[in-house]
Motif scaffolding. Sequence first.
Motif, PDB file in Angstrom:
ATOM      1  N   ARG A 196     -76.179 -94.842  41.292  1.00  0.00           N
ATOM      2  CA  ARG A 196     -77.469 -94.553  40.482  1.00  0.00           C
ATOM      3  C   ARG A 196     -79.039 -94.833  40.763  1.00  0.00           C
ATOM      4  O   ARG A 196     -79.642 -95.208  40.098  1.00  0.00           O
ATOM      5  N   ILE A 197     -79.030 -95.234  41.984  1.00  0.00           N
ATOM      6  CA  ILE A 197     -80.141 -94.905  42.500  1.00  0.00           C
ATOM      7  C   ILE A 197     -80.334 -94.000  43.520  1.00  0.00           C
ATOM      8  O   ILE A 197     -80.455 -93.256  44.014  1.00  0.00           O
ATOM      9  N   ARG A 198     -81.938 -93.257  42.681  1.00  0.00           N
ATOM     10  CA  ARG A 198     -82.090 -91.801  43.437  1.00  0.00           C
ATOM     11  C   ARG A 198     -82.698 -91.871  44.815  1.00  0.00           C
ATOM     12  O   ARG A 198     -83.841 -92.984  44.540  1.00  0.00           O
ATOM     13  N   ASN A 199     -81.894 -91.452  45.973  1.00  0.00           N
ATOM     14  CA  ASN A 199     -82.363 -91.430  46.990  1.00  0.00           C
ATOM     15  C   ASN A 199     -83.155 -91.293  47.451  1.00  0.00           C
ATOM     16  O   ASN A 199     -83.765 -91.702  48.498  1.00  0.00           O
ATOM     17  N   GLN A 200     -84.490 -90.514  46.625  1.00  0.00           N
ATOM     18  CA  GLN A 200     -85.244 -89.731  47.465  1.00  0.00           C
ATOM     19  C   GLN A 200     -86.554 -90.468  47.099  1.00  0.00           C
ATOM     20  O   GLN A 200     -87.918 -90.907  48.156  1.00  0.00           O
ATOM     21  N   ASP A 201     -86.316 -92.200  46.167  1.00  0.00           N
ATOM     22  CA  ASP A 201     -88.244 -92.431  45.888  1.00  0.00           C
ATOM     23  C   ASP A 201     -87.534 -93.964  45.035  1.00  0.00           C
ATOM     24  O   ASP A 201     -88.334 -94.319  45.079  1.00  0.00           O
ATOM     25  N   LEU A 202     -85.757 -94.597  45.725  1.00  0.00           N
ATOM     26  CA  LEU A 202     -86.181 -95.337  45.392  1.00  0.00           C
ATOM     27  C   LEU A 202     -85.810 -96.212  43.262  1.00  0.00           C
ATOM     28  O   LEU A 202     -86.469 -96.887  42.976  1.00  0.00           O
ATOM     29  N   ARG A 203     -86.137 -95.341  42.444  1.00  0.00           N
ATOM     30  CA  ARG A 203     -85.538 -95.120  41.207  1.00  0.00           C
ATOM     31  C   ARG A 203     -85.045 -95.745  40.805  1.00  0.00           C
ATOM     32  O   ARG A 203     -84.640 -94.951  40.733  1.00  0.00           O
ATOM     33  N   ILE A 204     -85.566 -96.519  40.077  1.00  0.00           N
ATOM     34  CA  ILE A 204     -83.945 -97.265  38.906  1.00  0.00           C
ATOM     35  C   ILE A 204     -84.850 -97.493  37.404  1.00  0.00           C
ATOM     36  O   ILE A 204     -85.837 -97.611  37.254  1.00  0.00           O
ATOM     37  N   SER A 205     -84.022 -98.142  36.368  1.00  0.00           N
ATOM     38  CA  SER A 205     -84.049 -97.789  35.246  1.00  0.00           C
ATOM     39  C   SER A 205     -84.295-100.040  34.652  1.00  0.00           C
ATOM     40  O   SER A 205     -82.864-100.066  35.315  1.00  0.00           O
ATOM     41  N   THR A 206     -84.849 -99.818  34.242  1.00  0.00           N
ATOM     42  CA  THR A 206     -84.862-101.641  34.489  1.00  0.00           C
ATOM     43  C   THR A 206     -84.960-102.079  33.178  1.00  0.00           C
ATOM     44  O   THR A 206     -85.806-100.967  31.842  1.00  0.00           O
ATOM     45  N   SER A 207     -84.566-103.442  32.225  1.00  0.00           N
ATOM     46  CA  SER A 207     -84.198-103.480  31.137  1.00  0.00           C
ATOM     47  C   SER A 207     -84.539-105.123  30.414  1.00  0.00           C
ATOM     48  O   SER A 207     -83.828-105.381  31.807  1.00  0.00           O
ATOM     49  N   GLU A 208     -84.959-105.775  29.517  1.00  0.00           N
ATOM     50  CA  GLU A 208     -84.672-107.369  30.186  1.00  0.00           C
ATOM     51  C   GLU A 208     -83.680-107.755  30.305  1.00  0.00           C
ATOM     52  O   GLU A 208     -82.984-107.341  28.989  1.00  0.00           O
ATOM     53  N   GLU A 209     -82.943-108.669  30.856  1.00  0.00           N
ATOM     54  CA  GLU A 209     -81.587-108.972  31.011  1.00  0.00           C
ATOM     55  C   GLU A 209     -82.123-110.433  30.982  1.00  0.00           C
ATOM     56  O   GLU A 209     -82.232-111.254  31.709  1.00  0.00           O
ATOM     57  N   SER A 210     -81.143-110.950  30.587  1.00  0.00           N
ATOM     58  CA  SER A 210     -80.926-112.921  30.346  1.00  0.00           C
ATOM     59  C   SER A 210     -79.357-112.906  31.360  1.00  0.00           C
ATOM     60  O   SER A 210     -79.074-112.579  32.179  1.00  0.00           O
ATOM     61  N   ILE A 211     -80.171-113.978  32.956  1.00  0.00           N
ATOM     62  CA  ILE A 211     -79.385-114.166  33.761  1.00  0.00           C
ATOM     63  C   ILE A 211     -78.546-114.854  33.786  1.00  0.00           C
ATOM     64  O   ILE A 211     -77.596-114.249  34.622  1.00  0.00           O
ATOM     65  N   GLU A 212     -79.032-116.036  32.651  1.00  0.00           N
ATOM     66  CA  GLU A 212     -77.407-116.616  31.916  1.00  0.00           C
ATOM     67  C   GLU A 212     -76.120-115.593  31.982  1.00  0.00           C
ATOM     68  O   GLU A 212     -74.541-115.321  32.426  1.00  0.00           O
ATOM     69  N   PRO A 243     -86.382-108.277  33.959  1.00  0.00           N
ATOM     70  CA  PRO A 243     -86.138-106.796  34.499  1.00  0.00           C
ATOM     71  C   PRO A 243     -85.352-106.656  35.076  1.00  0.00           C
ATOM     72  O   PRO A 243     -85.975-107.168  36.568  1.00  0.00           O
ATOM     73  N   MET A 244     -84.848-106.018  35.214  1.00  0.00           N
ATOM     74  CA  MET A 244     -83.486-105.600  35.619  1.00  0.00           C
ATOM     75  C   MET A 244     -82.945-104.428  35.571  1.00  0.00           C
ATOM     76  O   MET A 244     -82.359-104.138  33.868  1.00  0.00           O
ATOM     77  N   ASP A 245     -82.048-104.001  36.846  1.00  0.00           N
ATOM     78  CA  ASP A 245     -80.588-102.945  36.020  1.00  0.00           C
ATOM     79  C   ASP A 245     -79.635-103.827  36.011  1.00  0.00           C
ATOM     80  O   ASP A 245     -79.485-104.221  37.395  1.00  0.00           O
ATOM     81  N   ALA A 246     -79.001-104.599  34.872  1.00  0.00           N
ATOM     82  CA  ALA A 246     -78.424-105.321  35.464  1.00  0.00           C
ATOM     83  C   ALA A 246     -76.844-105.544  35.629  1.00  0.00           C
ATOM     84  O   ALA A 246     -75.747-105.859  36.668  1.00  0.00           O
ATOM     85  N   VAL A 247     -76.051-103.804  35.964  1.00  0.00           N
ATOM     86  CA  VAL A 247     -74.437-103.425  36.387  1.00  0.00           C
ATOM     87  C   VAL A 247     -75.211-104.136  37.966  1.00  0.00           C
ATOM     88  O   VAL A 247     -73.880-104.599  38.676  1.00  0.00           O
ATOM     89  N   LEU A 248     -76.197-102.957  38.146  1.00  0.00           N
ATOM     90  CA  LEU A 248     -76.840-103.547  40.191  1.00  0.00           C
ATOM     91  C   LEU A 248     -76.588-104.401  39.836  1.00  0.00           C
ATOM     92  O   LEU A 248     -75.729-104.937  41.606  1.00  0.00           O
ATOM     93  N   ILE A 249     -77.412-105.428  39.774  1.00  0.00           N
ATOM     94  CA  ILE A 249     -77.517-106.886  40.203  1.00  0.00           C
ATOM     95  C   ILE A 249     -76.370-107.856  39.894  1.00  0.00           C
ATOM     96  O   ILE A 249     -75.581-108.445  41.272  1.00  0.00           O
ATOM     97  N   GLU A 250     -75.721-107.532  39.224  1.00  0.00           N
ATOM     98  CA  GLU A 250     -73.923-108.181  39.190  1.00  0.00           C
ATOM     99  C   GLU A 250     -73.005-107.485  40.331  1.00  0.00           C
ATOM    100  O   GLU A 250     -72.641-108.937  40.970  1.00  0.00           O
ATOM    101  N   GLN A 251     -73.292-106.395  41.138  1.00  0.00           N
ATOM    102  CA  GLN A 251     -72.338-105.984  41.821  1.00  0.00           C
ATOM    103  C   GLN A 251     -73.073-106.565  43.032  1.00  0.00           C
ATOM    104  O   GLN A 251     -72.415-107.279  44.034  1.00  0.00           O
ATOM    105  N   VAL A 252     -73.825-107.003  43.305  1.00  0.00           N
ATOM    106  CA  VAL A 252     -75.108-107.215  44.525  1.00  0.00           C
ATOM    107  C   VAL A 252     -74.150-108.677  44.521  1.00  0.00           C
ATOM    108  O   VAL A 252     -74.152-109.275  45.528  1.00  0.00           O
TER     109      VAL A 252
END
Length: 377
Positions: A196-212, A243-252
């Motif tokens: 989901r992360i573009r290898n060349q420049d580490l760009r991701i699409s983020t949106s406002e997500e609730s931490i909880e 601001p985050m990609d919720a799926v990626l942070i969940e995986q972390v």
Amino acid sequence: MLTQKLNLLPSYQKHVFSLITLILCMAAAMGLSYAYNSLTYRNSVNVTLIFTFFLIIVSCVTVGYLYGILFSLFAMLYFFHHNLLISDYSITFICMLAITIFVSTLSSHLTLQANMIADREKQLTEAEMEKMRANLLRAISHDLRTPLTGIIGNSAAFLENQDHLSEKEKRNIVTNIYNDSNWLINMVENLLMVTRIRNQDLRISTSEESIEEVVAEALLKMENRHPECVIHAKIPDELIMLPMDAVLIEQVTINLLENALHHSKSSDPIDFIVKDLGKEVSFTVKDYGVGIPSEKLNHLFDGMDYTNSRSADTHKGMGIGLAICKTIITAHHGTLIGRNHKCGAEFIFTLPKTKEETFCNRKEIHNYEQQNKHSTY
């Protein structure tokens, strides 16, 4: 900075920009000179300072020497037309030309140096990305081989000896195959997260997500995968949006919790703590086990598997898990560190509250990692 951006433009756009700058500076110098003369009711050599100031601006922000020379000629014509009290126009003209040449040369030299530094940083970034790919590939090959070897070995043992195996032995073999298969599925999910992360420049699409909500989803998946695991979670009562990609942070979060579960060698509960630090939010996964061996502290984010190859633990993959976590957090403009505490080990990652540029400043990341070299893992 402006000169660097100017050099990125096509040639004709550079000259258009330089011509507009020249015209604006001419108009500004002439306007200020008229205003000064009208206020003092006399011509003054101090007007040359106004023209010298705008000459420096023209020399700094235009390409080549032509525009500075044109401005110098314009200044001489202005002085001559208004009969300013200048003893020797030729000396003034020579001085202004000298200023033009000096400032233009200095500006060009600085621009050249800036371009060279940018090229070096680009090469460094490409080298780091290539190293990361190589390390990930090595880790993938090892982590896939370990459970596959177990699946093949157990399957062969079952097929060759099923008539002589007891029900308990058969169940143990099938259970081992099931566990190794689940481990493979989790690893494939990790690898899909990285795509989901573009290898060349580490760009991701983020949106406002609730931490909880993100944390709750991660903890629910941990409960489904590992019913025996006990996690003590502490989250601020107030609503925090990041601001985050919720799926990626969940995986972390899942990766770090699973690492604590499998590698702490302890049955004590795992602490998961979220803290609001003002400009950023920290997430801490703390276990109460054996800690991290000192020889591994400086290499756990390299994408290498530093677990003992002779260990009976089939849950390998801590290396690639942490490498993936590091990649994801870096892409979010956050930080990830790990260290031992007196009763075990802890992972801490932070995410900024403000939505920054998604492009990662590799120089800043490198400097940060050097500062924390002896405490990261």
